[in-house]
Motif scaffolding. Structure first.
Motif, PDB file in Angstrom:
ATOM      1  N   SER A   6       0.935  -1.132   0.016  1.00  0.00           N
ATOM      2  CA  SER A   6      -0.046  -0.157  -0.058  1.00  0.00           C
ATOM      3  C   SER A   6       0.905   1.386  -0.026  1.00  0.00           C
ATOM      4  N   LYS A   7       0.235   2.315   0.046  1.00  0.00           N
ATOM      5  CA  LYS A   7       1.069   3.757   0.105  1.00  0.00           C
ATOM      6  C   LYS A   7       1.987   3.734   1.348  1.00  0.00           C
ATOM      7  N   PRO A   8       3.133   4.097   1.356  1.00  0.00           N
ATOM      8  CA  PRO A   8       4.233   4.157   2.313  1.00  0.00           C
ATOM      9  C   PRO A   8       3.735   4.888   3.515  1.00  0.00           C
ATOM     10  N   LYS A   9       3.714   4.387   4.640  1.00  0.00           N
ATOM     11  CA  LYS A   9       3.278   5.052   6.028  1.00  0.00           C
ATOM     12  C   LYS A   9       4.371   5.501   6.831  1.00  0.00           C
ATOM     13  N   GLY A  10       4.245   6.723   7.273  1.00  0.00           N
ATOM     14  CA  GLY A  10       5.487   7.125   8.114  1.00  0.00           C
ATOM     15  C   GLY A  10       5.458   6.975   9.669  1.00  0.00           C
ATOM     16  N   VAL A  11       6.250   6.593  10.291  1.00  0.00           N
ATOM     17  CA  VAL A  11       6.281   6.790  11.860  1.00  0.00           C
ATOM     18  C   VAL A  11       7.285   7.640  12.281  1.00  0.00           C
ATOM     19  N   ILE A  12       6.857   8.576  13.468  1.00  0.00           N
ATOM     20  CA  ILE A  12       7.612   9.540  13.693  1.00  0.00           C
ATOM     21  C   ILE A  12       8.613   8.786  14.981  1.00  0.00           C
ATOM     22  N   LEU A  13       9.834   8.968  15.145  1.00  0.00           N
ATOM     23  CA  LEU A  13      10.703   8.649  16.200  1.00  0.00           C
ATOM     24  C   LEU A  13      11.115   9.754  16.683  1.00  0.00           C
ATOM     25  N   ASN A  14      11.252   9.839  17.994  1.00  0.00           N
ATOM     26  CA  ASN A  14      11.965  11.046  18.576  1.00  0.00           C
ATOM     27  C   ASN A  14      13.219  10.392  19.331  1.00  0.00           C
ATOM     28  N   HIS A  15      14.274  11.288  20.000  1.00  0.00           N
ATOM     29  CA  HIS A  15      15.264  11.060  20.297  1.00  0.00           C
ATOM     30  C   HIS A  15      15.088   9.836  21.582  1.00  0.00           C
ATOM     31  N   ARG A  16      13.805   9.908  22.349  1.00  0.00           N
ATOM     32  CA  ARG A  16      13.563   8.881  23.424  1.00  0.00           C
ATOM     33  C   ARG A  16      13.272   7.742  22.846  1.00  0.00           C
ATOM     34  N   ASN A  17      12.631   7.579  21.732  1.00  0.00           N
ATOM     35  CA  ASN A  17      12.408   6.088  21.432  1.00  0.00           C
ATOM     36  C   ASN A  17      13.715   5.584  20.712  1.00  0.00           C
ATOM     37  N   ILE A  18      14.619   6.368  20.166  1.00  0.00           N
ATOM     38  CA  ILE A  18      15.893   5.766  19.738  1.00  0.00           C
ATOM     39  C   ILE A  18      16.725   5.289  20.725  1.00  0.00           C
ATOM     40  N   ILE A  19      16.884   6.195  21.910  1.00  0.00           N
ATOM     41  CA  ILE A  19      17.972   5.898  22.936  1.00  0.00           C
ATOM     42  C   ILE A  19      17.370   4.424  23.609  1.00  0.00           C
ATOM     43  N   GLU A  20      15.822   4.514  23.871  1.00  0.00           N
ATOM     44  CA  GLU A  20      15.311   3.483  24.756  1.00  0.00           C
ATOM     45  C   GLU A  20      15.478   1.975  23.912  1.00  0.00           C
ATOM     46  N   PHE A  21      15.466   2.186  22.505  1.00  0.00           N
ATOM     47  CA  PHE A  21      15.478   0.758  21.848  1.00  0.00           C
ATOM     48  C   PHE A  21      17.115   0.657  21.815  1.00  0.00           C
ATOM     49  N   GLU A  22      17.920   1.364  21.596  1.00  0.00           N
ATOM     50  CA  GLU A  22      19.387   1.196  21.664  1.00  0.00           C
ATOM     51  C   GLU A  22      19.761   0.526  22.930  1.00  0.00           C
ATOM     52  N   LYS A  23      19.296   0.889  24.132  1.00  0.00           N
ATOM     53  CA  LYS A  23      19.372   0.467  25.398  1.00  0.00           C
ATOM     54  C   LYS A  23      19.244  -1.280  25.375  1.00  0.00           C
ATOM     55  N   ARG A  24      17.883  -1.373  24.752  1.00  0.00           N
ATOM     56  CA  ARG A  24      17.563  -2.660  24.936  1.00  0.00           C
ATOM     57  C   ARG A  24      18.227  -3.581  23.762  1.00  0.00           C
ATOM     58  N   LEU A  25      18.575  -3.102  22.706  1.00  0.00           N
ATOM     59  CA  LEU A  25      19.233  -3.750  21.775  1.00  0.00           C
ATOM     60  C   LEU A  25      20.737  -4.065  22.280  1.00  0.00           C
ATOM     61  N   GLN A  26      21.118  -2.996  23.011  1.00  0.00           N
ATOM     62  CA  GLN A  26      22.624  -3.513  23.468  1.00  0.00           C
ATOM     63  C   GLN A  26      22.678  -4.365  24.353  1.00  0.00           C
ATOM     64  N   TRP A  27      21.800  -4.382  25.370  1.00  0.00           N
ATOM     65  CA  TRP A  27      21.901  -5.514  26.354  1.00  0.00           C
ATOM     66  C   TRP A  27      21.377  -6.878  25.626  1.00  0.00           C
TER      67      TRP A  27
END
Length: 223
Positions: free
Chosen positions: A134-155
């Protein structure tokens, strides 16, 4: 230094807080431009660059993203801009974009006073779906989203400073950008990049790189 020069250019162009398409292939240039957007507080939009051989397939998707995000500017490879420019008559939204290449931004044009006006709610970038169904759909990612995800990915994956990560996933894709690049920057990991085209041509090079660089972590789709 190159990223800060890009940021100075974007800020001087009035693009702080504005969406900017990144139509670079997987490359260090992509990373420079992405970090430049973060410095400038421009809203980066990673997209698959238009294919001059297959514009009828790749440009309609880009036009949908341009229309949805109200982007007015695209950072792209100079050769790509030159190759697709004569063919844009049928794609008015994309042809109306201001097209800028990294080559046109001098590395010495850096504003020493970049400031630090970024907080956890500041939008970092927009991640769009592939648009295959379907047509591309955008998701807004803020700096909190990124940091929290990287913490979990790193661990979860054990990505620390003494780890080497080998990856070939394209940087316009969330796994390549958030998983490979930003996780390496967050954790200080040594990251070795392989071009997706190189991998597709000869998948063995992925396995050889894992061996040659003694990678602790690598990943990809489950095909």
């Amino acid at each position: 230094r190159r990223a800060r020069a890009v940021a100075s250019f974007l800020r001087a162009s009035g693009l702080s807080g504005r969406p900017v398409l990144l139509a670079y292939p997987t490359s260090l240039e992509f990373i420079v431009c992405f970090l430049g957007c973060l410095y400038a507080r421009s809203i980066a939009i990673p997209v698959y660059p238009p294919d001059p051989i297959n514009l009828n397939s790749t440009l309609p998707r880009l036009e949908a993203i341009v229309g949805n995000s109200n982007s007015k500017t695209v950072l792209a490879d100079a050769e790509l801009i030159e190759s697709v420019s004569p063919l844009l008559g049928h794609f008015p939204l994309f042809s109306a974009l201001k097209r800028i290449s990294l080559n046109s931004i001098g590395a010495d044009a850096m504003d020493e006073n970049m400031g630090s006006d970024v907080n956890s709610d500041t939008i970092a970038f927009l991640q769009y779906t592939s648009g295959s169904t379907s047509k591309p759909k955008g998701v807004i990612l803020n700096h909190r989203n990124i940091i929290e995800f990287e913490k979990r990915l790193q661990w979860g994956m054990g990505l620390y400073e003494n780890t080497t990560y080998v990856g070939w996933l394209p940087l316009h894709h969330d796994a390549g950008l958030i998983g490979n690049t930003l996780c390496s920057l967050y954790g200080g990991t040594h990251c070795v990049f392989i071009s997706p085209i190189t991998f597709l041509k000869r998948p063995f090079k992925w396995l050889k790189a894992i061996s040659d660089y003694k990678a602790g972590v690598s990943g990809g789709p489950n095909f």
